[in-house]
Structures are given as C-alpha cells and as structure tokens.
Design a protein around this motif. Structure first.
Motif, PDB file in Angstrom:
ATOM      1  N   ALA A  85       0.889  -1.171  -0.087  1.00 15.22           N
ATOM      2  CA  ALA A  85       0.034  -0.024  -0.175  1.00 15.22           C
ATOM      3  C   ALA A  85       0.878   1.265  -0.015  1.00 15.22           C
ATOM      4  N   ASN A  86       1.865   1.131   0.778  1.00 15.91           N
ATOM      5  CA  ASN A  86       2.778   2.433   0.967  1.00 15.91           C
ATOM      6  C   ASN A  86       4.004   2.426   0.380  1.00 15.91           C
ATOM      7  N   ALA A  87       4.888   3.554   0.131  1.00 12.27           N
ATOM      8  CA  ALA A  87       5.904   3.805  -0.307  1.00 12.27           C
ATOM      9  C   ALA A  87       7.180   3.397   0.623  1.00 12.27           C
ATOM     10  N   LEU A  88       7.813   2.202   0.619  1.00 15.50           N
ATOM     11  CA  LEU A  88       8.793   2.094   1.742  1.00 15.50           C
ATOM     12  C   LEU A  88      10.105   1.813   0.898  1.00 15.50           C
ATOM     13  N   PHE A  89      11.169   2.475   1.415  1.00 16.03           N
ATOM     14  CA  PHE A  89      12.377   2.460   0.686  1.00 16.03           C
ATOM     15  C   PHE A  89      13.487   2.687   1.798  1.00 16.03           C
ATOM     16  N   GLY A 127      -1.669  18.676   6.183  1.00 19.41           N
ATOM     17  CA  GLY A 127      -2.217  19.360   7.045  1.00 19.41           C
ATOM     18  C   GLY A 127      -1.914  18.892   8.732  1.00 19.41           C
ATOM     19  N   GLU A 128      -2.490  18.567   9.421  1.00 20.46           N
ATOM     20  CA  GLU A 128      -2.065  18.398  10.743  1.00 20.46           C
ATOM     21  C   GLU A 128      -1.911  16.858  11.145  1.00 20.46           C
ATOM     22  N   LYS A 129      -1.790  15.807   9.994  1.00 23.87           N
ATOM     23  CA  LYS A 129      -1.848  14.670  10.155  1.00 23.87           C
ATOM     24  C   LYS A 129      -0.336  13.933   9.464  1.00 23.87           C
ATOM     25  N   LYS A 130      -0.037  12.889  10.096  1.00 22.98           N
ATOM     26  CA  LYS A 130       1.329  12.387   9.850  1.00 22.98           C
ATOM     27  C   LYS A 130       1.003  11.363   8.524  1.00 22.98           C
ATOM     28  N   LEU A 131       1.825  12.026   7.375  1.00 24.45           N
ATOM     29  CA  LEU A 131       1.680  11.237   6.263  1.00 24.45           C
ATOM     30  C   LEU A 131       3.020  10.402   6.250  1.00 24.45           C
ATOM     31  N   GLY A 132       4.059  10.615   6.585  1.00 21.39           N
ATOM     32  CA  GLY A 132       5.243   9.481   6.428  1.00 21.39           C
ATOM     33  C   GLY A 132       6.172  10.102   7.575  1.00 21.39           C
ATOM     34  N   GLY A 133       7.471   9.176   7.425  1.00 18.33           N
ATOM     35  CA  GLY A 133       8.596   9.520   8.235  1.00 18.33           C
ATOM     36  C   GLY A 133       9.937   9.230   7.704  1.00 18.33           C
ATOM     37  N   VAL A 135       6.166   6.518   3.397  1.00 15.05           N
ATOM     38  CA  VAL A 135       4.969   7.231   2.941  1.00 15.05           C
ATOM     39  C   VAL A 135       3.881   6.621   2.771  1.00 15.05           C
ATOM     40  N   ASN A 136       2.738   7.043   3.572  1.00 15.77           N
ATOM     41  CA  ASN A 136       1.495   6.430   3.477  1.00 15.77           C
ATOM     42  C   ASN A 136       0.802   6.725   2.059  1.00 15.77           C
ATOM     43  N   VAL A 137       0.526   5.803   1.518  1.00 13.18           N
ATOM     44  CA  VAL A 137       0.004   6.282  -0.041  1.00 13.18           C
ATOM     45  C   VAL A 137      -1.469   5.675  -0.127  1.00 13.18           C
ATOM     46  N   ASN A 138      -1.625   4.258  -0.332  1.00 18.36           N
ATOM     47  CA  ASN A 138      -2.898   3.774  -0.596  1.00 18.36           C
ATOM     48  C   ASN A 138      -3.699   3.063   0.712  1.00 18.36           C
ATOM     49  N   GLN A 139      -3.083   3.241   1.821  1.00 22.00           N
ATOM     50  CA  GLN A 139      -3.554   2.798   3.143  1.00 22.00           C
ATOM     51  C   GLN A 139      -4.703   3.421   3.590  1.00 22.00           C
ATOM     52  N   ALA A 162      -2.409   9.798   8.153  1.00 16.87           N
ATOM     53  CA  ALA A 162      -3.019  10.094   7.117  1.00 16.87           C
ATOM     54  C   ALA A 162      -2.317   9.387   5.798  1.00 16.87           C
ATOM     55  N   ALA A 163      -2.972   9.387   4.869  1.00 15.12           N
ATOM     56  CA  ALA A 163      -2.298   8.624   3.430  1.00 15.12           C
ATOM     57  C   ALA A 163      -2.791   9.680   2.502  1.00 15.12           C
ATOM     58  N   LEU A 164      -1.995   9.558   1.367  1.00 17.49           N
ATOM     59  CA  LEU A 164      -2.417  10.394   0.128  1.00 17.49           C
ATOM     60  C   LEU A 164      -3.719  10.071  -0.437  1.00 17.49           C
ATOM     61  N   CYS A 165      -4.041   8.752  -0.390  1.00 18.79           N
ATOM     62  CA  CYS A 165      -5.407   8.532  -0.852  1.00 18.79           C
ATOM     63  C   CYS A 165      -6.467   9.250  -0.275  1.00 18.79           C
ATOM     64  N   MET A 166      -6.322   9.740   1.084  1.00 23.96           N
ATOM     65  CA  MET A 166      -7.216  10.455   1.938  1.00 23.96           C
ATOM     66  C   MET A 166      -7.473  11.950   1.337  1.00 23.96           C
ATOM     67  N   SER A 167      -6.558  12.372   0.078  1.00 22.31           N
ATOM     68  CA  SER A 167      -6.554  13.542  -0.114  1.00 22.31           C
ATOM     69  C   SER A 167      -7.534  13.966  -1.128  1.00 22.31           C
ATOM     70  N   GLY A 168      -8.344  12.780  -1.570  1.00 20.13           N
ATOM     71  CA  GLY A 168      -9.303  12.915  -2.778  1.00 20.13           C
ATOM     72  C   GLY A 168      -8.726  12.354  -3.979  1.00 20.13           C
TER      73      GLY A 168
END
Length: 264
Positions: free
Chosen positions: A54-58, A116-122, A143-147, A158-164
């Motif tokens: 679901a997410n970008a891990l590297f 915004g005020e939510k953690k997307l990645g680390g 980075v959370n992408v499709n979770q 948060a995840a990018l998929c939550m951005s619409g």
C-alpha cells in the motif's frame, strides 16, 4: 544508481545496512525497496506500520565523506526537502494547473512528512562516522499512499489516498522519491566542493524553515517533560529545535525532547 527490491523483509534500513559491504551493494548511492516490512522502524523504539503493497517503503545509502560529522544535519535537511518537493510536484500534477498551488505538505521537526496536521510519512536517518567525517548514511522512508485504515493507537495518521486522489500508482511514486533524492544528494555533494559548510547551512536552513510545520505559531508542546504554550522559532546548525515559551523562557531541544500536542 542501483535499486534493489524485495517483496517483504524485516526493515529496509536494517537489511540495507547489513548489505553495504557485500559486492552488489558496495557502490553508493544504492536503494532498497520493499512492498512490506515485518519490523518497520521509526525513530528510537518506534515502529512503522504498513499494509503490504500500500505504501512507499524504501531506504537509500550514501557515502557523504564530503561532510564533517558535525554538519550531518545538512544531509537531513537536503533529503527531507527532497521528499517534500516530490510530494508537492505530485500534488500539482494530480490537481492540474488550477489546483496545484495549495499543496498541504510540510515538514514536522525534525523529519516527519505531514499533510495538514496529520502524519503522512516519516524519515529515519542513520549515520556512521569515521574520524571527523561521515562514512556512510542510510535514509529510511515510509510514506502512506494507499492505506485506508490504521491501527487505533496511532494518533494522527494520513495517507495520500485521503486527499481525494484516486488509487495512486505507488511504485511509480516511489521511483520518483528515489530519483529526486539521488539528484538532490548529488547537488549537495557538488555544492560542498565550492561552498563552505556555513554557507550551505544557511542556504538549506532557510528552505527547511520555510516549510516547517507551525514555525512561529503559539502552540502546545511538551518541552523537556513540561507541557507549555510555546513557539518553535527555528533550528540550530546541529538540528536542535529552538523553542520560546509564552513566559519568555528559551529552550534548545534534541530528539525526543520536544513533543507536539495535537488537539483532537
């Protein structure tokens, strides 16, 4: 630059570090990607939770011997900004000409990615020092992408998929993160040949502070164990957070000494 991939492993940072002396991984920079991790790592004892695929891990390994160890925060800033610029470029492309100016991404000190005020990645940096210089550095990124769902104990994910956006091509986005980081690392290396560390720190710090979450705003923090109203006023050359309390007291906080308090 070589990019290696594993369907699943314990932690991209842990595995990449263990392979740095092997023949295939010896030439740096190099990257290792994974669709899933069984023991993903954050800063200190923190763990990183991610649904498989679901997410970008590297992770990426570098040999920044041009940097003295005391200036390692330069690398942190350059590569954190690289991840942020990739997100901003993606946002602009997906929103088109009319919707690309208001990208909601920022950096939370020292190197978390926020929407915004939510953690997307680390971003997790690990370095080895030889003498006065950095021998190698490993940057781990999640980075959370499709979770769509997260464990309830996570306070503000948060995840990018939550951005619409529709379902996002995660592997393509991951390749963009890696390519941009490699390019920005080479740019830092070139600049270090011709500019002093003081000049580079000033340059990168200006860009970093411009994108720092809540800079200059009165917020609630837990600073050195004390809950207080305070402003984050900047960072020093070593990456310490500079904080001014509402009563005028000033603090310099290292990792884990400053905690953001988010109101639900």
């Amino acid at each position: 630059m070589k990019v290696f991939h594993e369907p699943s492993l314990s932690s991209t940072n842990t595995v990449l570090k263990s392979r740095l002396e092997t023949r295939r991984y010896r030439r740096l920079p190099v990257a290792l990607t994974a669709d899933g991790q069984t023991a993903g790592r954050g800063v200190g004892p923190n763990v990183w939770c991610s649904d498989p695929g679901a997410n970008a891990l590297f992770s990426m390994a570098f040999r920044p011997s041009f940097l003295e160890a005391e200036h390692q925060f330069l690398l942190n800033m350059a590569l954190s900004l690289s991840m942020l610029h990739t997100l901003n470029a993606w946002w602009k492309e997906t929103r088109g000409a009319d919707g690309g100016d208001g990208a909601p991404f920022t950096l939370k000190w020292p190197n978390d990615l926020y929407m915004g005020e939510k953690k997307l990645g680390g971003i997790l940096f690990e370095l080895s020092v030889m003498g006065r210089h950095c021998a190698w550095a490993v940057m781990g990124v999640g980075v959370n992408v499709n979770q769509g769902c997260f464990p309830s104990e996570l306070p503000n994910p948060a995840a990018l998929c939550m951005s619409g956006a529709d379902v996002i091509d995660m592997p393509a986005l991951r390749r963009r993160f890696i390519a941009r980081a490699a390019r920005d690392y080479r740019r830092l290396e070139r600049r270090a040949r011709h500019q002093s560390a003081a000049v580079l720190l000033q340059r990168y710090k200006a860009a970093y502070l411009k994108r720092l979450l809540f800079l200059g705003q009165m917020r609630t923090y837990i600073c050195l164990g004390e809950r207080m109203s305070a402003r984050l006023t900047g960072v020093d050359d070593y990456g310490q957070a500079l904080v001014e309390a509402a009563d005028g007291r000033r603090f310099s906080c290292g990792l884990k000494e400053l905690k953001y308090v988010f109101e639900n």
